[in-house]
Design an enzyme around this catalytic site. Structure first.
Site, PDB file in Angstrom:
ATOM      1  N   LYS A  83       0.848  -1.192   0.000  1.00  0.00           N
ATOM      2  CA  LYS A  83       0.000   0.000   0.000  1.00  0.00           C
ATOM      3  C   LYS A  83       0.882   1.241   0.000  1.00  0.00           C
ATOM      4  CE  LYS A  83      -0.459  -0.934   4.950  1.00  0.00           C
ATOM      5  NZ  LYS A  83      -1.398  -1.244   6.043  1.00  0.00           N
ATOM      6  N   PRO A 134       3.879  -8.546   5.748  1.00  0.00           N
ATOM      7  CA  PRO A 134       3.223  -9.843   5.593  1.00  0.00           C
ATOM      8  C   PRO A 134       1.703  -9.723   5.698  1.00  0.00           C
ATOM      9  CG  PRO A 134       5.080 -10.004   7.090  1.00  0.00           C
ATOM     10  CD  PRO A 134       4.858  -8.544   6.846  1.00  0.00           C
ATOM     11  N   ASP A 313      15.445  28.718   6.381  1.00  0.00           N
ATOM     12  CA  ASP A 313      14.776  28.814   7.672  1.00  0.00           C
ATOM     13  C   ASP A 313      15.532  28.028   8.737  1.00  0.00           C
ATOM     14  OD1 ASP A 313      12.400  29.502   9.358  1.00  0.00           O
ATOM     15  OD2 ASP A 313      12.152  27.344   9.366  1.00  0.00           O
ATOM     16  N   GLY A 365      10.726  37.487  12.777  1.00  0.00           N
ATOM     17  CA  GLY A 365      11.857  37.231  13.672  1.00  0.00           C
ATOM     18  C   GLY A 365      13.104  37.994  13.311  1.00  0.00           C
ATOM     19  N   HIS A 820       0.811  29.263  13.703  1.00  0.00           N
ATOM     20  CA  HIS A 820       0.818  28.758  15.075  1.00  0.00           C
ATOM     21  C   HIS A 820       0.630  27.260  15.121  1.00  0.00           C
ATOM     22  CE1 HIS A 820      -0.705  33.038  16.162  1.00  0.00           C
ATOM     23  NE2 HIS A 820       0.609  32.988  16.187  1.00  0.00           N
ATOM     24  N   GLY A 843     -24.904  36.292  19.513  1.00  0.00           N
ATOM     25  CA  GLY A 843     -25.059  37.693  19.875  1.00  0.00           C
ATOM     26  C   GLY A 843     -23.753  38.451  19.988  1.00  0.00           C
ATOM     27  N   PRO A 847     -17.873  41.153  12.622  1.00  0.00           N
ATOM     28  CA  PRO A 847     -17.973  41.853  11.337  1.00  0.00           C
ATOM     29  C   PRO A 847     -18.009  40.869  10.173  1.00  0.00           C
ATOM     30  CG  PRO A 847     -15.748  42.005  12.200  1.00  0.00           C
ATOM     31  CD  PRO A 847     -16.569  41.358  13.268  1.00  0.00           C
TER      32      PRO A 847
END
Length: 1177
Positions: A83, A134, A313, A365, A820, A843, A847
């Site tokens: 697979k 197997p 990086d 950074g 993040h 409630g 925006p």
């Protein structure tokens, strides 16, 4: 992102090695009740770089498959399963699984699919990694499903007694057991009653043992997710323990825990442990096996450009990220900041340009100019390939308001790249829109504006007076999202771009009730007497503790854990501006140095902050301290924070700044904090700020940011955000649309922050001084729903304005990790769109887009003002802001004469420069020692023959035996036990007129004679009449009939390679005269080198006559002898050390003692070698 998926191959290797080795978390460990399947796993990795050459690709694949037969002989005997192993879900349903095959059949199946494109739902990718194992025939009733996944509260174990491909809705079917953070694994009885209700009783003990060991491994190796389906547990038979097989596996590891678990991951992948026959690896790894690989999601293989940026990086402390979404797209971004990069993508998608968005990424950074240049160049190269688009292209160079990054400096790299691609940008009709704020942003934007005028490319620039993403609708649809969102001065005939208008002088700064003029007050506290520069503060007595909802006041004092002078100075500057009576920083704690005091500025004066080596000492010394700002690294922050917890009776708030804290450690900390009733902000946070009162670490950036956002005085709006970078934007937006910030907290972008949105919003709700709440959430996690519930049930009654960033996530066909660790949706509920919709329905004021956030804030604020809930206050006067000399110098505000000048080496940039030549070019061009010397001594590249001549001189002068004075001094000093430098220096100090100084003398004498027009004979005669020896003439041993081969080598080389040799020719004529008088009065090696060097200076064309004279006068020739002879002196030192020679004492019989004679009969005859008779008086 911290939780990263791994290949099934690696997951099964971890289980195979560690399942019975990981520390057992059960009550009592006993021998395993099951037998794990043997480790039989074969991996096929296709080299996709050969796909363009089909014959080579097929040959490489055949070679790899042939090799597998040798290293994995079981392939030839077992029935097999094959697979793809590329993080593809539901492979069986997509026809990507073959079962019960022989090796030839499985091999053919792989060959037919390797390197082929396939589409899985919306994602297209290349099949390149396969797993062969197997085939395990088994009854259907032995299949089970088990999954362990981590949440904030603990780890859930999900189990069903029916596993396999048709399992269906796991959440609905599975039995669940929550193991809470910091709690022990439940007893076997609890596991049985909770998870194994539907399992035959005779298998329950085996499964309890397996589940306990699997969970122990899960914890030990820092898994965040582990699913096995189906899990096969064979029925026990007489004399044999049941066998456990995990047929299909999906797993995620916490990459940030690599410093803890990395060695365990690696050893499980070592060749000797993965069932490879005759395994042996010559590759050296940092651990006992290769490091864990975290593959890209299927369909998101790194392009060459992405891999290059990833490499950049990895070499820097800055952050450089690039994901290419659509190479043919018209809209490109170059955004500073993780949160900012998301909101720009959101804005582009919201306007219907998602299909045109070409890339996602960020730079942050404080990258260097060179790094920014490389990043920009990569994007511009991608952007300007191929044919020009008839509608042209748009580039957004955006970003939030920087904390400390010098915007003008980073823009220099972008300007270099834009200039380099000038013609390509024109050809592709590129329009550039720039928005930036932060330190020195005015100069950066001015430079960009000027570039546009000279580049021939449309460049529009905007400062922080413009909403962060407002340039997106301006560029894409030609108008702002909100007519009042820019500057509010379109009616006056301006362009709507305040910064641009100020540059061109077409508009004055707009006025309004929310933009009061800031008055600068003279600082009359500057001492005229230098003795009054130091400020001392009285010890503050411990006062009554503040209310739980108000952890920060104007009296709050803190400890800073770690040596962070910049952050401490920023906190003290904020204190001074807010007119606090005492500094907010009481002391620093730094375990790696002795206790001492550090000097900081208090305004223009100075003060002392103590530094302690132990937290206990600092806490006892300052009982009024109740906040700790913890700057410990991700490796040590867990232990240091737990140490802080031991003082929880005094310390009530801890800010954890470190990024990369392992998720399990973060959860352990937050749960201990809850038990001890300590407020934790972070990890991975910039901190928070209470205007007019207290600032955590580097929050808010430099003082000009503090002033422009009016953070020196309190406002009415309390906000909470995940993003630290976006908190500056919130400060800016709130200050421009309301009366300012009351308190702002960035909880951190990790999955498990110590405190959440609801924790802080409930504080603001209880604080009567906070009138209005703001929430800036993001995609991923479910913490916003706790806020929704609190609003619905009336717990939160104050108005809440909220937005969740990351609405663009739905447009990506593959998983894209935002800035993040927690910014990725794992379910539909966690998407930004779902959260915004749910908040609006509850409630909360949400925006339509983030661009309309300022309008929503302004409307809500004005409503509260009309209702009398908020009463606007007059603006206070602002004290003068002292500016550090280093920053003023960087901005070009001051100048100071340098103490030293260097014109040969520059070590300040990305790469060391020798006289302007990059060190990499020094080696690339193979200029050798002579070339380096030419750069450092002469500040220029000399011809190759000159460089080789210099090297020849160094080789010829390297040594002249141990008997000469310099070598003898070196040897004696070495034998006295001295070090290399002392021994070398003692030898070098003998070099002068009598030893080694003949080079300078010979060069001067011969050159002066030649230049004065004296014939060789006249020169010899003049020296004889002056009773002077001719420097460079004469040798004790060598003569015309016994020539010095060193001289012959020099003469031969110089005659062959130098353009002309007038001084050498003159010296050889002098030699003819001197040797006619005495055979050993030859031109010696010193003289030959000296006159040849003069010819090099004069005839190479590299120097003017004046430069040549100067180099002779300042001792360059002597420098060659010193450099060359140092090689020999070092050799003598090492030789004596190697021979272990003892202290040298010169023999008496080699010294003539010439002392006044005393009574001969009283003298020891051994001490008399000569006598001087002294007349008796």
């Amino acid at each position: 992102m911290s939780a990263k998926p791994i290949r099934e191959y690696d997951g099964k290797l971890l289980l195979a090695y560690h399942l019975l080795r990981s520390p057992y978390l059960g009550k009592e460990q006993s021998p395993s009740l099951f037998t794990p399947a043997a480790t039989k796993l074969a991996q096929v990795n296709v080299n996709t770089s050969l796909l363009h050459d089909e014959p080579a690709f097929k040959a490489a694949l055949k070679q790899q498959l042939d090799a597998l037969e040798q290293t994995h002989p079981w392939l030839l005997t077992d029935k097999l399963v094959a697979k793809p192993d590329q993080l593809i879900k539901r492979r069986g349903k997509h026809g990507l699984l073959t079962l019960n095959k022989t090796w030839p059949e499985a091999r053919q199946w792989i060959e037919e699919r390797a390197g082929k494109d396939i589409q899985i739902e919306r994602t297209t990718g290349v099949l390149k990694t396969f797993l062969v194992e197997p085939f395990a025939p088994h009854p259907q009733n032995t299949e089970y499903y088990i999954c362990i996944n981590s949440v904030r509260e603990g780890d859930y174990i999900l189990f069903t007694h029916e596993g396999g491909i048709d399992i269906g809705d796991v959440d609905a079917k599975a039995l669940k057991l929550l193991i809470k953070v910091n709690e022990d694994i439940p007893t076997p009885e609890v596991i049985k009653s909770t998870l194994l209700k539907d399992v035959p009783e005779f298998k329950q003990d085996v499964l309890v043992d397996f589940i306990t060991r699997l969970y122990s491994l899960y914890v030990d190796l820092h898994f965040t997710y582990l699913e096995i389906n189906p899990l096969v547990v064979t029925d026990p038979s007489e004399g044999q323990t049941p066998q456990v097989m995990y047929l299909d596996l999906a797993a995620k590891l916490d990459q940030t825990a690599e410093f803890e678990a990395g060695p365990k991951w690696a050893v499980a992948r070592a060749p000797q442990h993965i069932g490879i026959a005759g395994a042996a690896s010559n590759q050296q790894n940092i651990d006992q096996g290769p490091p864990m690989e975290f593959p890209a999601p299927f369909g998101r293989e790194l392009t060459r450009e992405e891999a290059y940026i990833q490499e950049l990086d990895g070499k820097t402390g800055a952050s450089l990220k690039l994901t290419i979404l659509n190479r043919e797209g018209r809209v490109w971004t170059m955004v500073a900041g993780g949160g900012a990069s998301v909101v720009y993508s959101d804005a582009i998608a919201a306007l219907g340009f998602a299909d045109e968005l070409a890339n996602y990424g960020e730079y942050s950074g404080a990258p260097t100019e060179t790094q920014t240049y490389e990043y920009a160049k990569t994007i511009l190269d991608l952007m300007t390939r191929g044919d020009a688009h008839p509608q042209g292209k748009i580039l957004f160079i955006g970003g939030g308001i920087a904390n400390f990054t010098n915007v003008a400096t980073t823009f220099k790299g972008i300007i270099r790249a834009l200039t380099e691609f000038k013609q390509s940008l024109i050809n592709h009709k590129v329009r550039i829109f720039i928005r930036r704020g932060g330190p020195n942003y005015q100069e950066g934007l001015r430079a960009m504006r000027q570039l546009g005028e000279t580049l021939g490319v449309e460049i529009q620039v905007f400062g922080p007076e413009t909403h962060i993403t407002e340039i997106v609708p301006l560029a894409l649809v030609g108008k702002p999202s909100d007519p009042s969102a820019l500057t509010g001065n379109q009616a006056s005939g301006s362009s709507g771009n305040l910064f641009q208008d100020q540059i061109l002088g077409t508009s004055a700064t707009p006025s309004g009730v929310n933009s009061p003029k800031l008055t600068v007050v003279e600082d009359n506290g500057t001492p005229s007497n230098p003795n009054e520069r130091m400020t001392y503060f009285p010890e503050t007595a411990s006062e009554e503790k503040p209310e739980w909802f108000r952890p920060f006041t104007a009296k709050t004092r803190a400890l800073v854990y770690g040596m962070q002078p910049r952050a401490v100075q920023g906190m003290l500057d904020f204190d001074f501006m807010c007119k606090r009576d005492t500094p907010s920083v009481a002391a620093m704690v730094y375990p790696f140095g002795g206790s001492h005091v550090q000097k900081f500025y208090w305004g223009t004066k100075e003060t002392l902050i103590p530094v302690f080596t132990s937290l206990k000492e600092a806490v006892e010394k300052f009982p009024e301290v109740d906040v700790v700002v913890n700057f410990a690294s991700c490796r040590s922050v867990y232990d240091s924070t737990r140490e802080i917890f031991t003082f929880s009776n005094q310390i009530k708030t801890i800010a954890i700044i470190a990024e990369g804290v392992p998720e399990r450690r973060a959860r352990q900390l937050l749960h201990e904090a809850e038990q001890r009733k300590v407020l934790v902000i972070g990890p991975a946070t910039v901190g928070g700020i209470k205007p007019g009162c207290f600032k955590i670490g580097n929050t808010g950036g430099m003082m000009d940011n503090i002033v422009s956002s009016k953070l020196y005085r309190t406002g009415s709006v309390g906000y909470v955000s995940k993003s630290g970078g976006m908190s500056n934007e919130l400060n800016n937006i709130v200050s421009r649309t309301t009366d300012g910030v009351y308190e702002g907290v960035a909880i951190g972008g990790d999955r498990y922050p110590g405190s959440t949105f609801i924790d802080h919003l409930l504080r603001y709700e209880q604080d009567p001084n906070c009138k209005m709440l703001v929430l800036l959430g993001e995609v991923g996690g479910v913490e916003e729903y706790r806020v929704i519930e609190a609003v619905r049930n009336g717990t939160i009654k104050k108005p809440v304005v909220a937005w969740c960033i990351g609405t663009c996530a739905k447009m990506f066909t593959t998983d894209v990790q935002f800035g993040h660790a927690g910014a990725m949706a794992n379910s539909d509920l966690e998407t930004a769109d779902a959260k915004n919709k749910a908040m609006r329905a509850a409630g909360i004021i949400v925006p339509e887009t983030f661009e309309k956030m300022p309008s929503a804030l302004a409307e809500t604020y004005q409503k509260l003002v009309k209702e009398g809930i908020i009463v606007p206050q007059a603006e206070p006067e602002i004290p003068k802001i002292p500016i550090d000399y280093s920053w003023a110098q960087e901005l070009g505000l001051v100048r100071k004469p340098a103490s030293f000048v260097s014109t040969i080496v520059d070590d300040r940039g990305q790469e060391l420069l020798y006289a302007g030549m990059r060190i990499t070019d020094v080696f690339k061009e193979n200029i050798g020692i002579g070339g380096v010397l030419s750069l450092l001594w002469f500040k220029r590249r000399l011809p190759d023959y000159a460089c080789r001549f210099i090297e020849m001189v160094l080789m010829l002068t390297a040594d002249h035996g141990p008997a000469v004075s310099g070598a003898m001094n070196t040897i004696i000093t070495t034998r006295a036990g001295k070090d290399l430098i002392s021994s070398l220096v003692s030898g070098l100090l003998t070099i002068g007129e009598r030893f080694g100084g003949a080079l300078d003398g010979a060069a001067t004498s011969f050159t002066k004679a030649y230049d004065s027009g004296l014939s060789p004979r006249e020169f010899v005669t003049s020296m004889r009449k002056a009773n002077k020896l001719i420097p460079g003439i004469g040798h004790k041993i060598k003569s015309r009939t016994n020539p010095d081969m060193r001289v012959e080598l020099v003469k031969s080389y110089v005659k062959k390679h130098f353009p002309s040799t007038p001084i050498l020719d003159y010296a050889l004529k002098v030699e003819e005269i001197t040797t006619s008088k005495k055979d050993n009065l030859i031109l010696n090696v010193d003289g030959c080198i000296a006159v040849s060097f003069v010819d090099l200076l004069r005839e190479s064309g590299a120097f003017t006559r004046e430069e040549g004279e100067e180099y002779m006068r300042i001792g360059t020739l002597n420098g060659l002898f010193v450099l060359g002879r140092s090689l020999g002196f070092i050799g003598h030192h090492l030789d004596q050390k190697r021979l272990k020679q003892g202290l040298y004492r010169h023999p008496w019989d080699d010294i003539s003692y010439l002392l006044p004679s005393l009574d001969p009969e009283t003298l020891d005859p051994r001490r008399v070698t000569a006598r001087v008779n002294v007349q008796q008086k």
